[in-house]
Scaffold this motif. Sequence first.
Motif, PDB file in Angstrom:
ATOM      1  N   SER A 178       1.161  -1.480  -0.256  1.00  0.00           N
ATOM      2  CA  SER A 178       0.112  -0.182  -0.245  1.00  0.00           C
ATOM      3  C   SER A 178       0.928   1.650  -0.039  1.00  0.00           C
ATOM      4  CB  SER A 178      -0.784  -0.424   0.925  1.00  0.00           C
ATOM      5  OG  SER A 178      -1.682  -0.995   1.179  1.00  0.00           O
ATOM      6  N   GLY A 179       2.086   1.463   0.758  1.00  0.00           N
ATOM      7  CA  GLY A 179       2.842   2.270   1.034  1.00  0.00           C
ATOM      8  C   GLY A 179       3.321   2.603  -0.336  1.00  0.00           C
ATOM      9  N   PHE A 180       3.843   1.596  -1.477  1.00  0.00           N
ATOM     10  CA  PHE A 180       4.953   1.896  -2.752  1.00  0.00           C
ATOM     11  C   PHE A 180       3.448   2.509  -3.230  1.00  0.00           C
ATOM     12  CE2 PHE A 180       5.127  -0.117  -6.697  1.00  0.00           C
ATOM     13  CZ  PHE A 180       6.524   0.621  -6.619  1.00  0.00           C
ATOM     14  N   ALA A 218      -9.310  -6.375  -1.110  1.00  0.00           N
ATOM     15  CA  ALA A 218      -9.888  -5.323   0.203  1.00  0.00           C
ATOM     16  C   ALA A 218      -8.395  -4.983  -0.094  1.00  0.00           C
ATOM     17  CB  ALA A 218      -9.296  -6.036   1.587  1.00  0.00           C
ATOM     18  N   LEU A 219      -7.815  -4.981  -0.801  1.00  0.00           N
ATOM     19  CA  LEU A 219      -6.249  -4.277  -1.253  1.00  0.00           C
ATOM     20  C   LEU A 219      -6.804  -3.268  -2.143  1.00  0.00           C
ATOM     21  CD1 LEU A 219      -2.970  -3.478  -1.170  1.00  0.00           C
ATOM     22  CD2 LEU A 219      -3.115  -5.200  -2.966  1.00  0.00           C
ATOM     23  N   SER A 220      -7.490  -3.717  -3.152  1.00  0.00           N
ATOM     24  CA  SER A 220      -7.956  -2.709  -4.275  1.00  0.00           C
ATOM     25  C   SER A 220      -9.387  -1.358  -3.390  1.00  0.00           C
ATOM     26  CB  SER A 220      -8.790  -3.650  -4.788  1.00  0.00           C
ATOM     27  OG  SER A 220     -10.253  -3.703  -4.813  1.00  0.00           O
ATOM     28  N   PHE A 241      -3.018   2.171  10.779  1.00  0.00           N
ATOM     29  CA  PHE A 241      -3.547   1.943  10.849  1.00  0.00           C
ATOM     30  C   PHE A 241      -3.975   0.915   9.870  1.00  0.00           C
ATOM     31  CE2 PHE A 241      -5.259   6.192  12.316  1.00  0.00           C
ATOM     32  CZ  PHE A 241      -6.223   5.932  13.282  1.00  0.00           C
ATOM     33  N   ILE A 242      -3.060   0.744   8.941  1.00  0.00           N
ATOM     34  CA  ILE A 242      -3.608  -0.552   8.045  1.00  0.00           C
ATOM     35  C   ILE A 242      -2.048  -1.532   9.149  1.00  0.00           C
ATOM     36  CG2 ILE A 242      -2.145  -2.022   6.209  1.00  0.00           C
ATOM     37  CD1 ILE A 242      -2.974   0.926   4.804  1.00  0.00           C
TER      38      ILE A 242
END
Length: 441
Positions: free
Chosen positions: A200-202, A368-370, A402-403
């Motif tokens: 996610s950070g990337f 969920a990632l999307s 939070f993730i």
Amino acid sequence: MNELNLFITNISDFVWNSILIFLLIGTGIFYTIKLKLVQIKKFKEGFLRVVKGANLNGEKVEKDGMSSFQSLATAVAAQVGTGNLAGAATAITAGGPGAIFWMWLSAFFGMATVYAEAVLGQIYKKKIDGELIGGPAFYISEGLGNNKFSSILAAAFSVLCILALSFMGNAVQSNSIAAAFSNEFPISPIFVGIIIAVISGFIFFGGTKRIASFTEKVVPIMAGLYVITSLIIILVNISHVLPAFKMIIVGAFNPSAVVGGAMGITIKQAVRYGVARGLFSNEAGMGSTPHAHAVAKVKNPSDQGAVAIITVFIDTFVVLTCTALVILINVNLTENSASGIALTQLAFKSTLGSFGGLFIAICLFFFALSTIIGWYYFGLSNIKYLFGHKAINIYTIIVIIFILLGSYAKVDLVWNLSDLFNGLMAFPNLIALLVLYKLVK
């Protein structure tokens, strides 16, 4: 803590079940009438625009916005999430098969609402620090007169959106992924959380360009594989398809005829859970997806409105319906106590064996990632509205924290707070939609 959780749950239930459902459906009916069945009239145009613009490696995103398809993919990324896998199962468990009928009905009216949201998002988009952004905060503040009241209402929407989606919402999405993989593999949830946070950070730190690039590739592939696999299961069990549809239609008006009186499901429950889960899944009227539709590069606001109609269709009438049919075909509801994601996994395992559980875990990861990526982007638009570009890095770091925390923590309270804030943020959006209907028309 339990007392606080119960208190938040009761407020959330009141907001959703006593007020918001009627307001959301009412807005959809209102726009369906005022725009003379726009969801039917504009459906072919929207579908053709999506097909024509579909590209897994689209144009480079510049500061003047995304392509129409990239905006659609970003919106669908947020809409097609864990709700499509677990939401249908929860609705069926609590409201019987008839809940799916009410999901369809709410989605039909929601297609008119999301059209209006996209149109207003396009009309009131603007550049901040040279970059194009938009969303409900802009059409609330400017559309309602650019006065103190509208400014406060817009700021309230922005804060609630950031809390509900970017922070708390993404924590529970991370938790869902970690739980699914921990159930299938001997993996620590925190390890899964670290992987999610790194990926996610990337994407986050790559800005809007990387977000659009991710969604335009992952969302069509992800949704396509899930739908194809579901259709294979449905075709293998083709003789059970008509009985499944019969269960949905009959269950909408006479639940006891389908699940038996012992389960105690009423028409009221079928309507309540069908409408609530349907709206939570497709987000029509909630004020989330206009952030993506606002930055689409189109000639006329109604062009993106037509595309927005297709996002609700994909979410509810395609993906969510596939889940519902697989469950109804494979699981005897009167003899099984599973619910939520466990019920969906059980349904897929019935035809695909142990691979079914693994497949759902993988799908849940990407779904969920999307959603995490989509919700981050929606929150980002509101951060820019409130603070400009100077707060982006701080915001991004908080989302990542939070993730991480969400993957490991018990998130009942966080989920309930997310539900509550998600519902509350719809009110400013719906006020603007109803006031500005003449402009949309």
